[in-house]
Design a protein around this motif. Structure first.
Motif, PDB file in Angstrom:
ATOM      1  N   LEU A 123      56.635  40.807  55.447  1.00 48.02           N
ATOM      2  CA  LEU A 123      56.767  40.770  53.987  1.00 48.02           C
ATOM      3  C   LEU A 123      56.201  39.462  53.439  1.00 48.02           C
ATOM      4  O   LEU A 123      55.510  39.458  52.409  1.00 48.02           O
ATOM      5  CB  LEU A 123      58.224  40.938  53.583  1.00 48.02           C
ATOM      6  N   CYS A 124      56.481  38.358  54.121  1.00 47.85           N
ATOM      7  CA  CYS A 124      55.970  37.057  53.667  1.00 47.85           C
ATOM      8  C   CYS A 124      54.449  36.985  53.784  1.00 47.85           C
ATOM      9  O   CYS A 124      53.796  36.331  52.964  1.00 47.85           O
ATOM     10  CB  CYS A 124      56.627  35.925  54.455  1.00 47.85           C
ATOM     11  N   LEU A 125      53.870  37.635  54.800  1.00 53.90           N
ATOM     12  CA  LEU A 125      52.416  37.720  54.876  1.00 53.90           C
ATOM     13  C   LEU A 125      51.853  38.409  53.637  1.00 53.90           C
ATOM     14  O   LEU A 125      50.851  37.973  53.055  1.00 53.90           O
ATOM     15  CB  LEU A 125      51.997  38.507  56.127  1.00 53.90           C
ATOM     16  N   THR A 126      52.522  39.482  53.223  1.00 52.18           N
ATOM     17  CA  THR A 126      52.084  40.227  52.047  1.00 52.18           C
ATOM     18  C   THR A 126      52.185  39.380  50.786  1.00 52.18           C
ATOM     19  O   THR A 126      51.259  39.361  49.960  1.00 52.18           O
ATOM     20  CB  THR A 126      52.926  41.503  51.889  1.00 52.18           C
ATOM     21  N   VAL A 127      53.295  38.670  50.618  1.00 55.22           N
ATOM     22  CA  VAL A 127      53.503  37.841  49.423  1.00 55.22           C
ATOM     23  C   VAL A 127      52.488  36.699  49.375  1.00 55.22           C
ATOM     24  O   VAL A 127      51.903  36.413  48.318  1.00 55.22           O
ATOM     25  CB  VAL A 127      54.941  37.290  49.403  1.00 55.22           C
ATOM     26  N   THR A 128      52.259  36.057  50.507  1.00 55.10           N
ATOM     27  CA  THR A 128      51.284  34.952  50.547  1.00 55.10           C
ATOM     28  C   THR A 128      49.893  35.448  50.193  1.00 55.10           C
ATOM     29  O   THR A 128      49.152  34.795  49.450  1.00 55.10           O
ATOM     30  CB  THR A 128      51.276  34.302  51.940  1.00 55.10           C
ATOM     31  N   ALA A 129      49.526  36.627  50.706  1.00 54.44           N
ATOM     32  CA  ALA A 129      48.216  37.200  50.379  1.00 54.44           C
ATOM     33  C   ALA A 129      48.137  37.621  48.919  1.00 54.44           C
ATOM     34  O   ALA A 129      47.062  37.547  48.308  1.00 54.44           O
ATOM     35  CB  ALA A 129      47.943  38.400  51.287  1.00 54.44           C
ATOM     36  N   PHE A 130      49.255  38.066  48.333  1.00 50.82           N
ATOM     37  CA  PHE A 130      49.277  38.451  46.918  1.00 50.82           C
ATOM     38  C   PHE A 130      48.852  37.274  46.048  1.00 50.82           C
ATOM     39  O   PHE A 130      48.009  37.427  45.145  1.00 50.82           O
ATOM     40  CB  PHE A 130      50.684  38.912  46.534  1.00 50.82           C
ATOM     41  N   PHE A 131      49.401  36.098  46.318  1.00 52.78           N
ATOM     42  CA  PHE A 131      49.063  34.921  45.509  1.00 52.78           C
ATOM     43  C   PHE A 131      47.764  34.265  45.974  1.00 52.78           C
ATOM     44  O   PHE A 131      46.911  33.907  45.153  1.00 52.78           O
ATOM     45  CB  PHE A 131      50.204  33.906  45.566  1.00 52.78           C
ATOM     46  N   GLY A 132      47.591  34.116  47.303  1.00 52.22           N
ATOM     47  CA  GLY A 132      46.412  33.437  47.823  1.00 52.22           C
ATOM     48  C   GLY A 132      45.126  34.204  47.580  1.00 52.22           C
ATOM     49  O   GLY A 132      44.070  33.608  47.348  1.00 52.22           O
ATOM     50  N   GLY A 133      45.194  35.548  47.635  1.00 47.70           N
ATOM     51  CA  GLY A 133      44.020  36.362  47.353  1.00 47.70           C
ATOM     52  C   GLY A 133      43.914  36.760  45.897  1.00 47.70           C
ATOM     53  O   GLY A 133      42.812  36.834  45.340  1.00 47.70           O
ATOM     54  N   GLY A 134      45.059  37.008  45.253  1.00 45.54           N
ATOM     55  CA  GLY A 134      45.046  37.444  43.855  1.00 45.54           C
ATOM     56  C   GLY A 134      44.527  36.416  42.882  1.00 45.54           C
ATOM     57  O   GLY A 134      44.078  36.757  41.780  1.00 45.54           O
ATOM     58  N   VAL A 135      44.536  35.136  43.283  1.00 50.87           N
ATOM     59  CA  VAL A 135      44.042  34.078  42.402  1.00 50.87           C
ATOM     60  C   VAL A 135      42.516  34.043  42.361  1.00 50.87           C
ATOM     61  O   VAL A 135      41.922  33.466  41.435  1.00 50.87           O
ATOM     62  CB  VAL A 135      44.584  32.701  42.869  1.00 50.87           C
ATOM     63  N   LEU A 136      41.828  34.671  43.315  1.00 50.80           N
ATOM     64  CA  LEU A 136      40.375  34.523  43.438  1.00 50.80           C
ATOM     65  C   LEU A 136      39.599  34.945  42.193  1.00 50.80           C
ATOM     66  O   LEU A 136      38.685  34.220  41.761  1.00 50.80           O
ATOM     67  CB  LEU A 136      39.877  35.280  44.666  1.00 50.80           C
ATOM     68  N   PRO A 137      39.901  36.104  41.561  1.00 46.33           N
ATOM     69  CA  PRO A 137      39.154  36.441  40.340  1.00 46.33           C
ATOM     70  C   PRO A 137      39.291  35.392  39.240  1.00 46.33           C
ATOM     71  O   PRO A 137      38.366  35.204  38.439  1.00 46.33           O
ATOM     72  CB  PRO A 137      39.760  37.782  39.918  1.00 46.33           C
ATOM     73  N   SER A 138      40.417  34.716  39.200  1.00 43.64           N
ATOM     74  CA  SER A 138      40.635  33.700  38.161  1.00 43.64           C
ATOM     75  C   SER A 138      39.708  32.510  38.340  1.00 43.64           C
ATOM     76  O   SER A 138      39.206  31.949  37.361  1.00 43.64           O
ATOM     77  CB  SER A 138      42.096  33.242  38.160  1.00 43.64           C
ATOM     78  N   TYR A 139      39.465  32.086  39.587  1.00 41.15           N
ATOM     79  CA  TYR A 139      38.520  30.994  39.814  1.00 41.15           C
ATOM     80  C   TYR A 139      37.157  31.330  39.209  1.00 41.15           C
ATOM     81  O   TYR A 139      36.549  30.516  38.503  1.00 41.15           O
ATOM     82  CB  TYR A 139      38.330  30.748  41.317  1.00 41.15           C
TER      83      TYR A 139
END
Length: 448
Positions: free
Chosen positions: A344-360
């Motif tokens: 579950l923590c892998l999923t949450v970390t990827a949600f924020f770590g990957g989800g931020v990419l379009p914003s950059y």
């Protein structure tokens, strides 16, 4: 003077054209990025078998996984300038065909050195793909539509992790068929379709709205008119001095924050299968299936977070919150004990770590247009690629030193904290640049 009804009519025409462009272009852009990510990351599933079959240990694997990004980074800016000169369609098709051939050749790896050489060549072949896609976004979509467009493009690597991990795990079980190892079948079966997709793009992907037969002249004009206007309402920069884009403090800082993000996130998805394997999961297919948790978190992040960003005005506060979310996910993983909680923590970390990419990329695109966009976006991606090299290598060193793959979460935590510390500096640089531009425009009346 444009009337209210005229403005509404123009807005409606632009909205219709944007929907048509997204429906036609995004699937093609996603297809090529999906294949590139699948061919780039399938080596993660082969890690354990490469060690057994050809003697590639954890440190050598980490170096080989990351060295891909060195070849990629060296040619990133020149490649995207070539995309600007020759047109994204031709250049993206060339990239796809060449990397598809090299990805297939990965099946002939014999040891660490052949592994390193093919990974470097694969990175060189793929250089410029992602910034070329981002450059196309600046040619087709208005600034307010770009976070969503980029978010859709990022569903491709997320789906590559979701689908590719179980698929690769299944292909890994073909060991012995026709005398080949499972990882050889995986590299071959996943590499050849990239060549087909590259040829398809050559015939189907228009460079600019004016070349699209499925747009009316009015729709094409509406897209082009709004795509070349930046967030402050100024026309496209036309200066031939593209080097100026690389000197902007905001470009450099976005690149550095992106570098740190890629140290953490690339290391995460390259080592997630190894982390799950150390949870006493032995079946390659189950390892691949559970590794898809990273892709699931990534997919939800790029679908949800850009739509929230679109409604916010403070870009840097948004980056800070998402980076803090990645820190929280890493801390939660390091304190969790049970395998389900850790997945579950892998999923949450990827949600924020990957989800931020379009914003950059959305933030960078607001400040870069024309050839400066081609150079500036490639420069930012170059820094990210260097992070993509450093991340797996640092994860490999952490595993070698500790004996555990999940020691890489200390790398995620350190990189995310450093990235969060740079966000206030980015906010200050953006305020200064906006103030300088606002002061210059009344005096000159136009951009140079």
């Amino acid at each position: 003077m444009r009337t209210a009804s005229g403005t509404e009519s123009a807005d409606a025409l632009h909205r219709l054209a944007t929907r048509k462009a997204m429906a036609r272009l995004i699937p093609l852009m996603c297809a090529i990025y999906f294949m590139s990510f699948l061919d780039r990351t399938n080596v993660a599933l082969a890690k354990a078998q490469l060690a057994i079959d050809v003697g590639i240990n954890a440190a050598a694997y980490g170096l080989g996984a990351g060295i891909f990004f060195i070849g990629y980074a060296l040619l990133e800016v020149p490649s995207n300038l070539a995309a600007h000169r020759f047109g994204p369609r031709r250049w993206i098709a060339r990239i796809a065909v060449s990397w598809g051939i090299l990805s297939t050749l990965m099946m002939f790896v014999q040891g660490p050195w052949s592994f390193y050489v093919l990974r470097v060549l694969l990175g060189i072949a793929e250089a410029g793909l992602f910034p070329a896609l981002m450059y196309m976004v600046t040619l087709w979509f208005a600034p307010r539509d770009r976070p969503v467009a980029v978010g859709w493009i990022y569903t491709a690597p997320a789906l590559a992790l979701v689908i590719g991990s179980p698929l690769g795990g299944a292909l890994m079980q073909l060991t012995g068929l026709a005398g080949l190892h499972g990882w050889q079948w995986m590299f071959m079966i996943e590499g050849l379709p990239s060549i087909v997709v590259g040829v398809l793009l050559y015939f189907k992907l228009p460079d600019r709205p004016g070349e699209a037969r499925w747009l009316s002249p009015g729709q094409a004009a509406a897209l082009e008119a709004r795509a070349v206007v930046d967030a402050q309402g100024h026309p496209e920069l036309t200066s031939a001095d593209w080097i100026g884009a690389l000197k902007r403090p905001s470009t450099v800082l976005i690149g550095l924050i992106y570098f740190l993000n890629q140290v953490a996130f690339v290391g995460l998805y390259f080592f997630a299968p190894a982390m799950i394997h150390q949870m006493n999961v032995q079946s390659p297919f189950i390892v691949g299936l559970l590794s898809a948790s990273v892709g699931i978190g990534f997919l939800f992040g790029v679908l949800v977070l850009p739509r929230i960003h679109r409604r916010l005005s403070n870009d840097c506060a948004w980056l800070a919150w998402l980076t803090a979310g990645a820190i929280a996910g890493a801390c939660a993983y390091m304190s969790a004990a049970s395998p389900p909680a850790r997945i579950l923590c892998l999923t949450v970390t990827a949600f924020f770590g990957g989800g931020v990419l379009p914003s950059y990329w959305s933030i960078a695109m607001k400040r870069l247009q024309g050839i400066q966009a081609a150079a500036g976006l490639a420069f930012i991606n170059t820094l990210g690629l260097l992070g993509g090299f450093a991340g797996p290598y640092m994860f490999g060193l952490a595993e070698t030193a500790s004996g555990r793959s999940d020691a890489g979460f200390t790398v995620i935590l350190a990189a995310s904290v450093a990235g969060l510390a740079l966000v206030p500096l980015l906010a200050r640089a953006m305020r200064r640049e906006s103030g300088t531009l606002s002061a210059a425009v009344p005096a000159t009346g136009t951009n140079r």
